[in-house]
Design a protein around this motif. Structure first.
Motif, short mmCIF file in Angstrom:
data_model
loop_
_atom_site.label_atom_id
_atom_site.label_comp_id
_atom_site.label_asym_id
_atom_site.label_seq_id
_atom_site.Cartn_x
_atom_site.Cartn_y
_atom_site.Cartn_z
N CYS A 1 -0.96 32.45 19.93
CA CYS A 1 -2.14 32.55 20.79
C CYS A 1 -2.05 31.56 21.95
O CYS A 1 -2.43 31.88 23.08
N CYS B 1 0.93 29.83 13.86
CA CYS B 1 2.15 30.19 14.59
C CYS B 1 2.08 29.85 16.08
O CYS B 1 3.09 29.78 16.76
N ARG B 2 0.89 29.65 16.59
CA ARG B 2 0.65 29.27 17.98
C ARG B 2 1.03 30.35 18.99
O ARG B 2 1.20 30.07 20.17
N CYS C 1 -5.40 32.17 9.60
CA CYS C 1 -4.48 31.63 10.62
C CYS C 1 -3.29 30.95 9.95
O CYS C 1 -3.46 30.17 9.01
N CYS D 1 -2.22 37.85 18.05
CA CYS D 1 -2.27 37.21 16.73
C CYS D 1 -1.65 38.14 15.67
O CYS D 1 -2.15 39.23 15.43
#
Ligand code: SF4
Ligand code: SF4
Ligand code: SF4
Length: 302
Positions: A56, A53-54, A50, A194
């Protein structure tokens, strides 16, 4: 209200009605539909992949028509320092922790409902609104929910949220594993977006093999622990990490299923706080008001 929900509602009302008339002094028991399919699906969250980046978070809000919110600038990593929790406006959030094993990079951790195999929310729900579905999702029927919030108290991961700011028809909110998408063969919105494949959707049993393999091949990268494989009896969402999970603020819950806790909450309520017949009457009243409110809302929209 759909025909099936209405029928289910009437069925529950009839059961409660029987309690009100004093035919049975035994507590009203939830009748959760807890299907534990061998083929249930899951998501493997590899926090070492991960990048925070957010996307999601955005995709989840978009898929559920939730407001973007004030803290929501995706270029800005500041919100990630606040240790946010999922709530009624954000069913998943990503938080940042200091660097992990053999890395100078921060550890970014996506948080949402774990979709437990033995869900305490299902066990705690006194009207059976919550259920574990065959594909692994733990979902709830908003038409059946009476807003008692026992699910909030029971969840060991403190996930379900309540729309306290809504005067009319406040709802319980949590990640629903994108049930409307996954039941039609689509990926959960967060998994689909993602960009670095930190999230892998697949049969839970396969995901465990993938996770074990990653740990075996990269012992310097991962701690030797798949979070969710055994915790609280197993969860559909599984995590890999370069740090001990307690350092990422996952609660240390042990491997015993959590419903025992919620059942004792229920039994405590029935045994010590509210005489069962009064409780049945109260619940019947609450459900009637909820039903009437929904009917009025539906009539307004005709
Ligand atoms: S979209 Fe993927 S990489 Fe980005 S924050 Fe979410 S899980 Fe991490
Ligand atoms: S994490 Fe909480 S809300 Fe989600 S399934 Fe488990 S008990 Fe229910
Ligand atoms: S599975 Fe769906 S509801 Fe759950 S966090 Fe991902 S996008 Fe949100």
């Amino acid at each position: 209200m759909s025909g099936k929900s209405r029928r289910d509602f009437l069925k529950k009302t009839a059961i409660i009605g029987a309690g009100v008339t004093g035919l049975s002094a035994s507590p009203a028991k939830a009748a959760p539909k807890n299907i534990l399919s061998a083929d249930r699906m899951g998501v493997l969250v590899d926090t070492t992949v991960c990048v925070g980046c957010r996307n999601c978070e955005w995709a989840c809000k978009d898929a559920h028509d939730l407001p973007a919110g004030e803290l929501f600038s995706y270029e800005d990593r500041k919100p990630m320092e606040f240790r946010r929790r999922p709530d009624h406006t954000a069913l998943t959030v990503v938080n940042e922790y200091s660097r992990g094993k053999n890395s100078n990079l921060p550890v970014d951790v996506k948080v949402q409902c774990m979709h437990c195999d033995q869900p305490a929310c299902v066990s705690a729900c006194i009207v059976g609104a919550f259920s574990k579905q065959e594909n692994g999702a733990v979902i709830w029927d908003t038409d059946m929910c009476i807003g008692c919030r026992y699910c909030l108290a029971a969840c060991p991961f403190q996930i379900p949220a309540f729309e306290y700011d809504k005067a009319l028809d406040p709802l319980i909110m949590k990640c629903d594993f994108c049930f409307d998408r996954t039941k039609n063969g689509k990926l959960p919105a967060c998994v689909a977006i993602c960009p670095v494949e930190a999230l892998t959707y697949g049969p839970r049993s396969e995901l465990i093999k993938v996770a074990r393999n990653r740990i075996k091949r990269n012992p310097d990268r991962y701690v030797d622990h798949i979070l969710g494989e055994h915790e609280v009896g197993g969860t559909s969402w599984l995590y890999l990490s370069s740090k001990e999970f307690k350092e990422l603020e996952f609660p240390d819950l042990g491997n015993n299923p959590a419903p025992g806790v919620s059942e004792s909450i229920q039994h405590g309520i029935f045994a010590y706080f509210v005489p069962p017949v009064s409780l049945y009457a109260l619940l019947g009243g609450i459900m009637w008001i909820a039903k009437r409110r929904k009917e009025l809302k539906e009539e307004e929209h005709v």
